[in-house]
Each structure stands twice: as C-alpha cells, then as structure tokens.
Design a protein around this motif. Structure first.
Motif, PDB file in Angstrom:
ATOM      1  N   GLY A  40       0.689  -1.268  -0.122  1.00  0.00           N
ATOM      2  CA  GLY A  40       0.088   0.082  -0.042  1.00  0.00           C
ATOM      3  C   GLY A  40       0.852   1.077  -0.117  1.00  0.00           C
ATOM      4  N   ALA A  41       2.045   1.209   0.511  1.00  0.00           N
ATOM      5  CA  ALA A  41       2.897   2.386   0.681  1.00  0.00           C
ATOM      6  C   ALA A  41       2.053   3.535   1.146  1.00  0.00           C
ATOM      7  N   GLU A  42       1.996   4.743   0.519  1.00  0.00           N
ATOM      8  CA  GLU A  42       1.468   5.956   0.872  1.00  0.00           C
ATOM      9  C   GLU A  42      -0.060   5.835   0.900  1.00  0.00           C
ATOM     10  N   SER A  43      -0.652   4.648   0.247  1.00  0.00           N
ATOM     11  CA  SER A  43      -2.219   4.224   0.163  1.00  0.00           C
ATOM     12  C   SER A  43      -2.399   2.988   1.197  1.00  0.00           C
ATOM     13  N   ALA A  44      -1.601   2.751   2.163  1.00  0.00           N
ATOM     14  CA  ALA A  44      -1.923   1.740   2.996  1.00  0.00           C
ATOM     15  C   ALA A  44      -3.154   1.667   3.799  1.00  0.00           C
ATOM     16  N   SER A  45      -3.855   0.609   4.463  1.00  0.00           N
ATOM     17  CA  SER A  45      -4.636   0.643   5.581  1.00  0.00           C
ATOM     18  C   SER A  45      -3.720   0.100   6.753  1.00  0.00           C
ATOM     19  N   ILE A  46      -3.693   0.696   7.748  1.00  0.00           N
ATOM     20  CA  ILE A  46      -2.658   0.393   8.908  1.00  0.00           C
ATOM     21  C   ILE A  46      -3.632  -0.482   9.815  1.00  0.00           C
ATOM     22  N   THR A  47      -2.999  -1.645  10.026  1.00  0.00           N
ATOM     23  CA  THR A  47      -3.638  -2.571  11.363  1.00  0.00           C
ATOM     24  C   THR A  47      -2.396  -3.163  11.821  1.00  0.00           C
ATOM     25  N   TRP A  72      -8.839  -2.946  13.465  1.00  0.00           N
ATOM     26  CA  TRP A  72      -8.675  -1.740  12.901  1.00  0.00           C
ATOM     27  C   TRP A  72      -8.074  -1.996  11.801  1.00  0.00           C
ATOM     28  N   ASN A  73      -8.374  -1.030  10.675  1.00  0.00           N
ATOM     29  CA  ASN A  73      -7.860  -0.977   9.300  1.00  0.00           C
ATOM     30  C   ASN A  73      -7.841   0.260   8.916  1.00  0.00           C
ATOM     31  N   VAL A  74      -6.948   1.188   9.160  1.00  0.00           N
ATOM     32  CA  VAL A  74      -7.066   2.467   9.117  1.00  0.00           C
ATOM     33  C   VAL A  74      -6.601   3.372   8.087  1.00  0.00           C
ATOM     34  N   ASP A  75      -7.084   3.990   6.985  1.00  0.00           N
ATOM     35  CA  ASP A  75      -6.608   4.348   5.765  1.00  0.00           C
ATOM     36  C   ASP A  75      -5.779   5.526   6.279  1.00  0.00           C
ATOM     37  N   LEU A  76      -4.403   5.676   5.763  1.00  0.00           N
ATOM     38  CA  LEU A  76      -3.715   6.782   5.520  1.00  0.00           C
ATOM     39  C   LEU A  76      -4.312   8.053   4.572  1.00  0.00           C
ATOM     40  N   LEU A 225     -18.451   4.321  -3.633  1.00  0.00           N
ATOM     41  CA  LEU A 225     -18.209   2.835  -2.999  1.00  0.00           C
ATOM     42  C   LEU A 225     -16.893   2.968  -2.303  1.00  0.00           C
ATOM     43  N   TYR A 226     -16.832   1.794  -1.165  1.00  0.00           N
ATOM     44  CA  TYR A 226     -15.950   1.822  -0.190  1.00  0.00           C
ATOM     45  C   TYR A 226     -15.429   0.190  -0.287  1.00  0.00           C
ATOM     46  N   PRO A 227     -14.224  -0.147  -0.031  1.00  0.00           N
ATOM     47  CA  PRO A 227     -14.063  -1.596  -0.052  1.00  0.00           C
ATOM     48  C   PRO A 227     -14.038  -2.171   1.526  1.00  0.00           C
ATOM     49  N   LEU A 228     -14.697  -3.178   1.858  1.00  0.00           N
ATOM     50  CA  LEU A 228     -14.637  -3.803   3.350  1.00  0.00           C
ATOM     51  C   LEU A 228     -13.101  -4.198   3.520  1.00  0.00           C
ATOM     52  N   TYR A 229     -12.903  -3.684   4.946  1.00  0.00           N
ATOM     53  CA  TYR A 229     -11.209  -3.901   5.275  1.00  0.00           C
ATOM     54  C   TYR A 229     -10.365  -2.929   4.942  1.00  0.00           C
ATOM     55  N   GLY A 230     -10.940  -1.904   4.234  1.00  0.00           N
ATOM     56  CA  GLY A 230     -10.188  -0.476   3.850  1.00  0.00           C
ATOM     57  C   GLY A 230      -9.553  -0.490   2.323  1.00  0.00           C
ATOM     58  N   LEU A 231      -9.107   0.665   2.281  1.00  0.00           N
ATOM     59  CA  LEU A 231      -8.422   0.824   0.579  1.00  0.00           C
ATOM     60  C   LEU A 231      -7.267   0.235   0.539  1.00  0.00           C
ATOM     61  N   TYR A 349     -16.361   4.922  14.835  1.00  0.00           N
ATOM     62  CA  TYR A 349     -16.243   5.388  13.493  1.00  0.00           C
ATOM     63  C   TYR A 349     -15.038   6.185  13.128  1.00  0.00           C
ATOM     64  N   ILE A 350     -14.368   6.182  11.837  1.00  0.00           N
ATOM     65  CA  ILE A 350     -13.313   7.099  11.562  1.00  0.00           C
ATOM     66  C   ILE A 350     -13.553   8.337  10.298  1.00  0.00           C
ATOM     67  N   ALA A 351     -13.518   9.337  10.753  1.00  0.00           N
ATOM     68  CA  ALA A 351     -13.390  10.327  10.164  1.00  0.00           C
ATOM     69  C   ALA A 351     -12.178  10.991   9.847  1.00  0.00           C
ATOM     70  N   ILE A 352     -11.964  11.115   8.358  1.00  0.00           N
ATOM     71  CA  ILE A 352     -10.778  11.639   8.037  1.00  0.00           C
ATOM     72  C   ILE A 352     -10.981  12.965   7.164  1.00  0.00           C
ATOM     73  N   ILE A 353     -10.331  13.932   7.720  1.00  0.00           N
ATOM     74  CA  ILE A 353     -10.418  15.292   7.113  1.00  0.00           C
ATOM     75  C   ILE A 353      -9.366  15.648   6.369  1.00  0.00           C
ATOM     76  N   SER A 354      -9.410  16.225   5.150  1.00  0.00           N
ATOM     77  CA  SER A 354      -8.450  16.558   4.149  1.00  0.00           C
ATOM     78  C   SER A 354      -8.547  17.840   3.300  1.00  0.00           C
ATOM     79  N   THR A 355      -7.498  18.523   3.058  1.00  0.00           N
ATOM     80  CA  THR A 355      -7.629  19.750   2.212  1.00  0.00           C
ATOM     81  C   THR A 355      -6.092  20.035   1.695  1.00  0.00           C
ATOM     82  N   THR A 356      -6.012  20.818   0.771  1.00  0.00           N
ATOM     83  CA  THR A 356      -4.740  21.425   0.378  1.00  0.00           C
ATOM     84  C   THR A 356      -4.366  22.533   1.165  1.00  0.00           C
TER      85      THR A 356
END
Length: 446
Positions: A40-47, A72-76, A225-231, A349-356
């Motif tokens: 996954g590198a930068e697009s991993a899900s951490i567990t 937990w499988n938390v997307d970066l 859509l979103y995959p079960l167990y994370g990106l 719940y996991i809420a991820i906020i992002s912006t430039t």
C-alpha cells in the motif's frame, strides 16, 4: 534477484500495483519491490491500531475503549470509488473485484452557512431540499436535464453551447443559477476543489456531473463505493493479479540504488544484488532527484464513538465544505467510515479530514471540519508534501507517479495511471487490454 526483467516496480501504492498488474497481463516480466513490510505504501490501511499510534509517534497505547487492535484497518489516505468511474472499470475488467467486497457510502453532504445539508440523490429529494428556493429548484432541474441529454456527438443537445470554448460560468448564467447553486453544483456534483473551473471550457465539468449522476443511479444512496477492510485491499488485489501472470513480489527490500547508464535506467540494486530492467515504475519517494514538490495536503484521522451530527446517524458519508463557505481557495473534505466496513472496532467511526494546505498553520485551516465531527476520541494529523515527476521517462525509461492529492475519489489517480501507461508504451490506454484470461490457481475466477 540477479535476473533480467522487462519492468521493475518500486513501491506498492495503488498506482504502482495497477500498473504492475497491467504490465503482467500484457506479458511483461515484472519484479515488484517495496522497502516496507506491508502493501500500500502511502495508500496503505494500517493494522493493528497500535501501529497507527507508533506511525504518528503517539505516546502510550490505545485505551481499552478502542477494542481489539486487530479490528482496525485505518486508511492513511481517505478516498472513495465513483461507482461508474475509471477504477471500478479497471477492477471489473481485471476481475480483481473477485477479491473484494464493497459497500455503498450512505450519503453525500454539503456545508452551507455553518450547517450541513444532504446532497439530493433523487428528484424527490431535490424538490424537498432546503439547499435551494422553489424557483431555483426548477432552474436547477432544467440544468440537470440539459446535462443528462448532452452528447458531444450531437450538436442539437448543446443548446448553443460550445463545449470546448464556452466557460462554465456562462453555462450557469444561461440557466440563471445563483451563487449557492453554482457552489453546490461545482463542488458537490462536479467535485472541483477550487473555483478555477468557472472560467475554463465547460466540457470537463459537464462530464464530471454526468459521472456523478451515472454513479449515483447505480446504487441510489450516493455515487461512492468503499471496500470492506479498507483501501489497502485495492493494491493487494492488483498485486495478486500481477502474481497470477508471473509477477514477482518482494516486500521489506531496501532499495540501495537505481542503476542508470548513459542516462537510461538499467536496473535496481538491493542488498548487494542487481536486478536488471528495461523500464522502471516508482513512486516519488524512490527518485526524489527526479521529482518536484507541488504542494502539501493536511489529513486528520479522527476516531469517534458516534456518527456525525445532522447526517441521520449514517455509518458512512462524505461531507464537502466548499472553499467559498470558509474563505479558502480549496475545498475541505470529510470522509466517514466505520465498524460497518470492518475498519474499526464495534461502535467506532473513523472520520478523515483532508484539504490542500494554504497557510503556515495547516491545522487551523481544518477547524470548521473538526467542529462538525466533535467530540473526537483520538486524532492523528499529518501534513504530506505532494510531488510530481520532473523526468517524464522519455530517455531514462523511469516512470514516476504523482503523490495522491486531496480529492476524495480515485479519478485523478486513474488519469496518472493512463498517462504513465501512454508514456511507457507509446499507445493510448485501452481498458480492454487489461482483460484477464488466466485464472487463479484455485480457479476462483470464472
């Protein structure tokens, strides 16, 4: 390792794994390595969750209220898939969908004057929405009907608009749409991050709204859509595809040197051995001397023990905060997933906020989003540099991907994949070339 390969790939991010899969399907001999011990590198899900605390250098361990770390499988990087988008097409054609299960995201919301409103997903919802007044609803309906009928091959559907010249601002004016509706349409439907699109030819925006509408029509609640167990499941699925076609994978491989002779890549040195190649694909972290910084993205991973207020208690959603609502140049996004997607402990719940990033105080820039999701049990904040290649690979045959941007879907990632493919092969990307013929060893692909 001391062998000759057609293509060596460094890094197991989604971009690299899809390209590795495509090249393997095309009959290329591929070696794929990553310095990390996980996909996954930068697009991993951490567990497990403990690893996320370590990654962000947080002292101590997760509290007992967080449940089992392995739950937990938390997307970066927070992203959803557009149901009718390019990544879903890639998944279907390669049959990588066989390794994944998806859920529809339950709603899309937009921020306006301190409150959040549901982005209408049906005509009935549009007519009852408090986002617009009665007359605006009629004008907006006329606009959507124009977009739905629009066909670039049929001039009659253009109603006097030149898609390659008429700016989007003029299209909005043609339908007498006010600022609020323009904001909502450009940012929540076309998913533009800035207002630059208003003065650009309207074709791109019309295509984006059509993609949103077509994706929405497929499942009803939202276009995402979103995959079960994370990106992190996505790169692993494409890595499996590559392996079926003879691709070799090595994790935990320190990359000592990319070997270049006469300006052209000839191999990669790892642990004293050299694997030779004709072409190389990598993410920018493996070739920093051939990439340039193009910006920064702030991401805040927030663990909650409650759904987000005013969303009807849904287990998943996207909230868009248009830049004009909070005096910015770029939109702020909130992606919510939860225990319902097997990425968090029960009731979490996991809420991820992002912006430039726009200022020297990135965390302050996301205050309006943090306010929407309070109270927060734990927060993990990162500011990541974004890179783009300076070497396009024409002479060196090194093809470097772009860092993942602040968008909340994979369309820009797929554009990068198609661009790299074209530069590597000299031909336009063709989805049909990804069609797989081989089965898994266990015959689970028909």
């Amino acid at each position: 390792m001391n062998e000759e390969y057609d293509v060596i790939v460094l890094g197991t991010g989604l971009t690299e794994c899809i390209l590795s899969g495509i090249m393997s399907v095309k009959g290329k001999k591929v070696l794929h390595m990553d310095r990390n011990s996980y996909y996954g590198a930068e697009s991993a899900s951490i567990t497990p969750l403990e690893d996320l605390y370590k990654r962000f250098s947080l002292p101590g361990k997760p509290s007992e209220s967080m449940g089992k770390g392995r739950d937990w499988n938390v997307d970066l990087i927070p992203k959803f898939l557009m149901a009718n988008g390019q990544l879903v097409r890639m998944l279907l054609i390669t049959k990588v969908t066989k390794y994944l299960d998806f859920k529809v995201i339950e709603g899309s919301y937009v921020y306006k004057k301190g409150k959040i409103y549901k982005v209408p997903s049906t005509e009935a919802e549009a007519l009852s929405s408090s986002l617009m007044g009665l007359f605006e609803k009629r004008r907006f309906k006329n606009f959507l009907q124009f977009v739905a009928k629009y066909d670039p091959e049929d001039p009659k559907t253009m109603e006097g608009i030149d898609p390659t010249k008429t700016p989007m601002r003029d299209v909005f004016a043609k339908f007498s749409l006010g600022q609020d509706v323009m904001d909502f349409t450009g940012h929540s439907l076309a998913l533009h991050r800035t207002d630059d699109y208003l003065d650009q030819p309207c074709l791109d925006t019309i295509k984006r709204i059509k993609l949103y509408s077509e994706s929405l029509a497929m499942h009803g609640k939202s276009p995402y859509l979103y995959p079960l167990y994370g990106l992190g499941e996505l790169p692993q699925g494409f890595a499996r595809l590559s392996a079926i076609y003879g691709g070799t994978y090595m994790l935990n491989k320190p990359i000592e040197e990319i070997v270049v002779e006469d300006g052209k890549v000839v191999g990669v040195k790892s642990e004293g051995e050299i694997a030779r190649c004709k072409q190389l694909i990598c993410d920018p972290s493996y070739a920093m001397d051939r990439a340039t910084k193009v910006g920064q993205v702030i991401r805040a991973i927030c663990i909650l023990n409650h759904p987000i207020a005013n969303t009807g208690d849904v287990n998943s959603c996207q909230i868009i905060i248009p830049q004009s609502q909070v005096g910015r140049k770029h939109d702020i996004y909130v992606c919510l997933v939860s225990f319902a997607h097997n990425v968090a402990a029960q009731g979490k719940y996991i809420a991820i906020i992002s912006t430039t990033v726009e200022t020297g105080d990135p965390e302050k820039e996301i205050d309006s989003a943090l306010e929407l999701i309070k109270p927060i049990e734990q927060k993990f904040v990162s500011v990541s540099d974004q890179y783009a290649p300076t070497d396009m690979g024409t002479d060196s045959q090194m093809f470097i991907s772009r860092t993942y941007d602040a968008t909340t879907h994979f369309e820009t990632t797929c554009d990068d994949i198609k661009d790299i493919y074209q530069r590597m092969t000299g031909s336009e990307f063709d989805f049909s070339e990804m069609e797989r013929t081989k089965q898994d060893c266990f015959g689970d692909v028909e």
